[in-house]
Design a protein around this motif. Structure first.
Motif, PDB file in Angstrom:
ATOM      1  N   UNK A 199       0.849  -1.191   0.000  1.00 59.25           N
ATOM      2  CA  UNK A 199       0.000   0.000   0.000  1.00 59.25           C
ATOM      3  C   UNK A 199       0.884   1.239   0.000  1.00 59.25           C
ATOM      4  N   UNK A 200       0.531   2.194  -0.836  1.00 56.78           N
ATOM      5  CA  UNK A 200       1.226   3.477  -0.868  1.00 56.78           C
ATOM      6  C   UNK A 200       0.501   4.420   0.090  1.00 56.78           C
ATOM      7  N   UNK A 201       1.089   4.745   1.248  1.00 57.15           N
ATOM      8  CA  UNK A 201       0.378   5.560   2.231  1.00 57.15           C
ATOM      9  C   UNK A 201       0.116   6.987   1.768  1.00 57.15           C
ATOM     10  N   UNK A 202       0.817   7.432   0.726  1.00 59.70           N
ATOM     11  CA  UNK A 202       0.596   8.795   0.242  1.00 59.70           C
ATOM     12  C   UNK A 202      -0.731   8.921  -0.486  1.00 59.70           C
ATOM     13  N   UNK A 219      -3.258   0.521  -3.622  1.00 62.43           N
ATOM     14  CA  UNK A 219      -2.716  -0.806  -3.348  1.00 62.43           C
ATOM     15  C   UNK A 219      -2.166  -1.366  -4.658  1.00 62.43           C
ATOM     16  N   UNK A 220      -0.944  -1.859  -4.606  1.00 61.64           N
ATOM     17  CA  UNK A 220      -0.289  -2.456  -5.761  1.00 61.64           C
ATOM     18  C   UNK A 220      -0.136  -3.953  -5.538  1.00 61.64           C
ATOM     19  N   UNK A 221      -0.419  -4.738  -6.561  1.00 63.39           N
ATOM     20  CA  UNK A 221      -0.329  -6.198  -6.449  1.00 63.39           C
ATOM     21  C   UNK A 221       0.456  -6.755  -7.629  1.00 63.39           C
ATOM     22  N   UNK A 222       1.474  -7.566  -7.327  1.00 65.23           N
ATOM     23  CA  UNK A 222       2.267  -8.252  -8.353  1.00 65.23           C
ATOM     24  C   UNK A 222       1.653  -9.630  -8.562  1.00 65.23           C
ATOM     25  N   UNK A 256       8.017  -3.605  -3.868  1.00 69.39           N
ATOM     26  CA  UNK A 256       7.533  -2.268  -4.177  1.00 69.39           C
ATOM     27  C   UNK A 256       8.016  -1.294  -3.117  1.00 69.39           C
ATOM     28  N   UNK A 257       8.308  -0.063  -3.530  1.00 65.56           N
ATOM     29  CA  UNK A 257       8.666   0.987  -2.583  1.00 65.56           C
ATOM     30  C   UNK A 257       8.155   2.317  -3.124  1.00 65.56           C
ATOM     31  N   UNK A 258       7.441   3.057  -2.289  1.00 64.02           N
ATOM     32  CA  UNK A 258       6.985   4.374  -2.708  1.00 64.02           C
ATOM     33  C   UNK A 258       8.068   5.411  -2.435  1.00 64.02           C
ATOM     34  N   UNK A 259       7.998   6.526  -3.124  1.00 57.09           N
ATOM     35  CA  UNK A 259       8.946   7.606  -2.913  1.00 57.09           C
ATOM     36  C   UNK A 259       8.601   8.411  -1.673  1.00 57.09           C
TER      37      UNK A 259
END
Length: 221
Positions: free
Chosen positions: A42-45, A49-52, A100-103
């Motif tokens: 999950x991108x808290x910004x 939600x991203x799923x591979x 995954x990693x958000x900025x």
């Protein structure tokens, strides 16, 4: 009410979402039923939600939900540029989407994905386009998927695991390339098993267990 974030669990038959309540976490939703989900985040910004997804015959697919997992849209997965080869000379093609990693909070739209064969891809528009950050790093052997951490100050840290050895790569905010890889070794002179790099609250650390003794070590670069 609770401010604890949801837990996402990828399984061979879909994605499970657990939400916190007074009695602990409970299963709240099952998404992407019947599809193996290798990794979800999950991108808290943006709360996206991203799923591979590992479709087997159809290859790796990337899905995104902007409403908690109720609806999903397919996003084009990263691809290795034409002409990029593995150390054995074979063309580099995407095998797995691993992490995954958000900025940072001041980098809207920036996300990173780690892949196998070992590569790091960046997007500055929430996955509309991708650019390779590290694709089959020439200073390392034919490594596996990197684990990524992006610090709030814009620095990017990557751990690469390969054949019992782990290396840490660092790129300062604004730098054009990553520095020389640093081999991660436990104080007992044993390699670290599958170390993870994490950034939180301005601090970055690598956590791993000694292959020799099983002791847990924390390394602050």
């Amino acid at each position: 009410m609770t401010d604890r974030p949801p837990l996402l669990l990828g399984t061979r038959k879909g994605l499970l979402r657990f939400e916190a309540g007074p009695a602990g976490y409970r299963l709240a939703r099952v998404s992407l039923e019947g599809v193996p989900v290798a990794y979800a985040a999950r991108d808290p910004r943006s709360e996206a939600i991203w799923a591979c997804q590992d479709h087997g015959h159809w290859g790796q697919k990337l899905a995104r939900s902007t409403n908690g997992g109720e609806d999903w849209e397919e996003v084009a997965a990263p691809k290795y540029p034409e002409g990029v080869t593995r150390p054995n000379g074979d063309a580099a093609t995407l095998k797995y989407l691993w992490c995954f990693q958000h900025g940072g909070a001041d980098q809207p739209g920036r996300i990173y994905f780690g892949t196998e064969p070992g590569g790091l891809f960046k997007s500055d528009d929430d996955g509309a386009t991708w650019a390779p950050e590290v694709a089959i790093a020439p200073s390392l052997p034919d490594h596996k998927s990197p684990n990524i951490a992006a610090a709030d100050d814009g620095d990017v840290w990557v751990v690469v695991n390969e054949f019992g050895k782990s290396h840490l790569l660092h790129r300062a905010d604004g730098a054009a390339s990553f520095g020389a890889p640093l081999e991660l070794v436990a104080p007992d002179d044993g390699p670290l098993d599958d170390p993870l790099v994490v950034s939180n609250g301005g601090e970055t650390a690598v956590i791993g267990s000694s292959a020799a003794t099983g002791a847990i070590w924390l390394y602050r670069p």
